[in-house]
Motif scaffolding. Structure first.
Motif, PDB file in Angstrom:
ATOM      1  N   LEU A  16     -28.955 -11.628 -11.078  1.00 47.99           N
ATOM      2  CA  LEU A  16     -29.629 -10.465 -10.481  1.00 47.99           C
ATOM      3  C   LEU A  16     -30.594  -9.792 -11.447  1.00 47.99           C
ATOM      4  CD1 LEU A  16     -26.925  -8.655  -8.334  1.00 47.99           C
ATOM      5  CD2 LEU A  16     -28.925  -9.907  -7.556  1.00 47.99           C
ATOM      6  N   LEU A  17     -30.413  -9.987 -12.721  1.00 52.35           N
ATOM      7  CA  LEU A  17     -31.301  -9.380 -13.706  1.00 52.35           C
ATOM      8  C   LEU A  17     -32.619 -10.131 -13.848  1.00 52.35           C
ATOM      9  CD1 LEU A  17     -28.691  -8.452 -16.452  1.00 52.35           C
ATOM     10  CD2 LEU A  17     -29.731  -6.960 -14.721  1.00 52.35           C
ATOM     11  N   ILE A  18     -32.714 -11.294 -13.250  1.00 47.14           N
ATOM     12  CA  ILE A  18     -33.960 -12.073 -13.268  1.00 47.14           C
ATOM     13  C   ILE A  18     -34.784 -11.643 -12.059  1.00 47.14           C
ATOM     14  CG2 ILE A  18     -34.956 -14.383 -13.162  1.00 47.14           C
ATOM     15  CD1 ILE A  18     -32.278 -15.394 -14.342  1.00 47.14           C
ATOM     16  N   TRP A  19     -35.967 -11.101 -12.309  1.00 47.88           N
ATOM     17  CA  TRP A  19     -36.747 -10.524 -11.214  1.00 47.88           C
ATOM     18  C   TRP A  19     -37.202 -11.570 -10.202  1.00 47.88           C
ATOM     19  CZ3 TRP A  19     -41.745 -11.778 -10.000  1.00 47.88           C
ATOM     20  CH2 TRP A  19     -42.483 -12.463 -10.964  1.00 47.88           C
ATOM     21  N   GLN A  20     -37.399 -12.814 -10.620  1.00 43.72           N
ATOM     22  CA  GLN A  20     -37.822 -13.860  -9.693  1.00 43.72           C
ATOM     23  C   GLN A  20     -36.734 -14.161  -8.659  1.00 43.72           C
ATOM     24  OE1 GLN A  20     -38.082 -14.164 -13.051  1.00 43.72           O
ATOM     25  NE2 GLN A  20     -40.051 -15.062 -13.597  1.00 43.72           N
ATOM     26  N   TYR A  21     -35.529 -13.813  -8.967  1.00 49.06           N
ATOM     27  CA  TYR A  21     -34.421 -13.987  -8.028  1.00 49.06           C
ATOM     28  C   TYR A  21     -34.131 -12.692  -7.285  1.00 49.06           C
ATOM     29  CZ  TYR A  21     -29.729 -14.729  -6.229  1.00 49.06           C
ATOM     30  OH  TYR A  21     -28.629 -14.805  -5.414  1.00 49.06           O
ATOM     31  N   SER A  22     -34.090 -11.577  -8.008  1.00 49.96           N
ATOM     32  CA  SER A  22     -33.618 -10.329  -7.413  1.00 49.96           C
ATOM     33  C   SER A  22     -34.591  -9.741  -6.389  1.00 49.96           C
ATOM     34  CB  SER A  22     -33.308  -9.303  -8.497  1.00 49.96           C
ATOM     35  OG  SER A  22     -34.449  -9.036  -9.265  1.00 49.96           O
ATOM     36  N   ILE A  23     -35.891  -9.846  -6.613  1.00 53.84           N
ATOM     37  CA  ILE A  23     -36.845  -9.269  -5.662  1.00 53.84           C
ATOM     38  C   ILE A  23     -36.791  -9.988  -4.314  1.00 53.84           C
ATOM     39  CG2 ILE A  23     -39.301  -8.897  -5.185  1.00 53.84           C
ATOM     40  CD1 ILE A  23     -39.603  -8.102  -8.124  1.00 53.84           C
ATOM     41  N   PRO A  24     -36.899 -11.328  -4.262  1.00 49.90           N
ATOM     42  CA  PRO A  24     -36.757 -11.982  -2.948  1.00 49.90           C
ATOM     43  C   PRO A  24     -35.388 -11.752  -2.315  1.00 49.90           C
ATOM     44  CG  PRO A  24     -37.700 -13.509  -4.521  1.00 49.90           C
ATOM     45  CD  PRO A  24     -37.277 -12.298  -5.287  1.00 49.90           C
ATOM     46  N   PHE A  25     -34.345 -11.691  -3.149  1.00 51.23           N
ATOM     47  CA  PHE A  25     -33.003 -11.440  -2.634  1.00 51.23           C
ATOM     48  C   PHE A  25     -32.930 -10.075  -1.954  1.00 51.23           C
ATOM     49  CE2 PHE A  25     -28.609  -9.925  -3.464  1.00 51.23           C
ATOM     50  CZ  PHE A  25     -27.937 -10.847  -2.681  1.00 51.23           C
ATOM     51  N   LEU A  26     -33.459  -9.048  -2.594  1.00 50.27           N
ATOM     52  CA  LEU A  26     -33.442  -7.706  -2.017  1.00 50.27           C
ATOM     53  C   LEU A  26     -34.334  -7.602  -0.783  1.00 50.27           C
ATOM     54  CD1 LEU A  26     -33.417  -5.564  -5.277  1.00 50.27           C
ATOM     55  CD2 LEU A  26     -31.531  -5.956  -3.668  1.00 50.27           C
ATOM     56  N   LEU A  27     -35.479  -8.278  -0.808  1.00 52.68           N
ATOM     57  CA  LEU A  27     -36.338  -8.302   0.381  1.00 52.68           C
ATOM     58  C   LEU A  27     -35.627  -8.961   1.558  1.00 52.68           C
ATOM     59  CD1 LEU A  27     -39.840  -9.200  -1.087  1.00 52.68           C
ATOM     60  CD2 LEU A  27     -39.196  -7.103   0.097  1.00 52.68           C
ATOM     61  N   ASN A  28     -34.943 -10.056   1.287  1.00 56.21           N
ATOM     62  CA  ASN A  28     -34.215 -10.752   2.337  1.00 56.21           C
ATOM     63  C   ASN A  28     -33.099  -9.872   2.900  1.00 56.21           C
ATOM     64  OD1 ASN A  28     -33.150 -12.625   4.055  1.00 56.21           O
ATOM     65  ND2 ASN A  28     -32.478 -14.027   2.474  1.00 56.21           N
ATOM     66  N   LEU A  29     -32.361  -9.217   2.031  1.00 53.77           N
ATOM     67  CA  LEU A  29     -31.287  -8.335   2.493  1.00 53.77           C
ATOM     68  C   LEU A  29     -31.811  -7.170   3.316  1.00 53.77           C
ATOM     69  CD1 LEU A  29     -28.821  -8.079  -0.522  1.00 53.77           C
ATOM     70  CD2 LEU A  29     -28.483  -9.238   1.653  1.00 53.77           C
ATOM     71  N   SER A  30     -32.916  -6.569   2.877  1.00 54.01           N
ATOM     72  CA  SER A  30     -33.463  -5.438   3.633  1.00 54.01           C
ATOM     73  C   SER A  30     -34.025  -5.892   4.973  1.00 54.01           C
ATOM     74  CB  SER A  30     -34.523  -4.702   2.816  1.00 54.01           C
ATOM     75  OG  SER A  30     -35.591  -5.558   2.519  1.00 54.01           O
ATOM     76  N   ALA A  31     -34.640  -7.080   5.012  1.00 51.21           N
ATOM     77  CA  ALA A  31     -35.142  -7.607   6.287  1.00 51.21           C
ATOM     78  C   ALA A  31     -33.982  -7.909   7.234  1.00 51.21           C
ATOM     79  CB  ALA A  31     -35.980  -8.854   6.051  1.00 51.21           C
ATOM     80  N   SER A  32     -32.892  -8.440   6.710  1.00 50.77           N
ATOM     81  CA  SER A  32     -31.724  -8.717   7.550  1.00 50.77           C
ATOM     82  C   SER A  32     -31.123  -7.435   8.104  1.00 50.77           C
ATOM     83  CB  SER A  32     -30.665  -9.480   6.751  1.00 50.77           C
ATOM     84  OG  SER A  32     -31.140 -10.745   6.397  1.00 50.77           O
ATOM     85  N   ALA A  33     -31.025  -6.416   7.277  1.00 48.16           N
ATOM     86  CA  ALA A  33     -30.481  -5.138   7.745  1.00 48.16           C
ATOM     87  C   ALA A  33     -31.376  -4.526   8.816  1.00 48.16           C
ATOM     88  CB  ALA A  33     -30.327  -4.177   6.567  1.00 48.16           C
TER      89      ALA A  33
END
Length: 91
Positions: A16-33
């Motif tokens: 999660l501390l790697i921005w290349q992983y965390s930004i798409p992950f958070l975008l995906n979670l917010s889109a799902s919500a």
């Protein structure tokens, strides 16, 4: 067992501390919500066809944008038909 669970959690946290992983992950979670919040107010007879159609159209457009080998004309016609079908369902 406890050690493996703790190691897995630590690995996930470091990922999660790697921005290349965390930004798409958070975008995906917010889109799902957002998707589930919008879907909760829709009748199921409308939500299922719109969801399936949108998934197919988004996949076709994303493949074209990513430069995958696609039949562009077929993908555009398919996306157009999907859009028209969703529009008919909504109206």
């Amino acid at each position: 067992m406890h050690q493996r669970l703790l190691a897995s959690f630590r690995n996930w946290l470091s990922l999660l501390l790697i921005w290349q992983y965390s930004i798409p992950f958070l975008l995906n979670l917010s889109a799902s919500a957002t998707f589930f919040a919008i879907l909760s107010n829709s009748p199921i007879s409308l939500a299922v066809p719109v969801t399936n159609a949108t998934t197919f159209a988004a996949t076709a457009v994303s493949a074209m944008l990513l430069g995958e080998e696609t039949r562009v004309l077929y993908a555009l016609f398919g996306t157009l038909f999907i859009t028209m079908g969703v529009w008919i369902c909504i109206v």
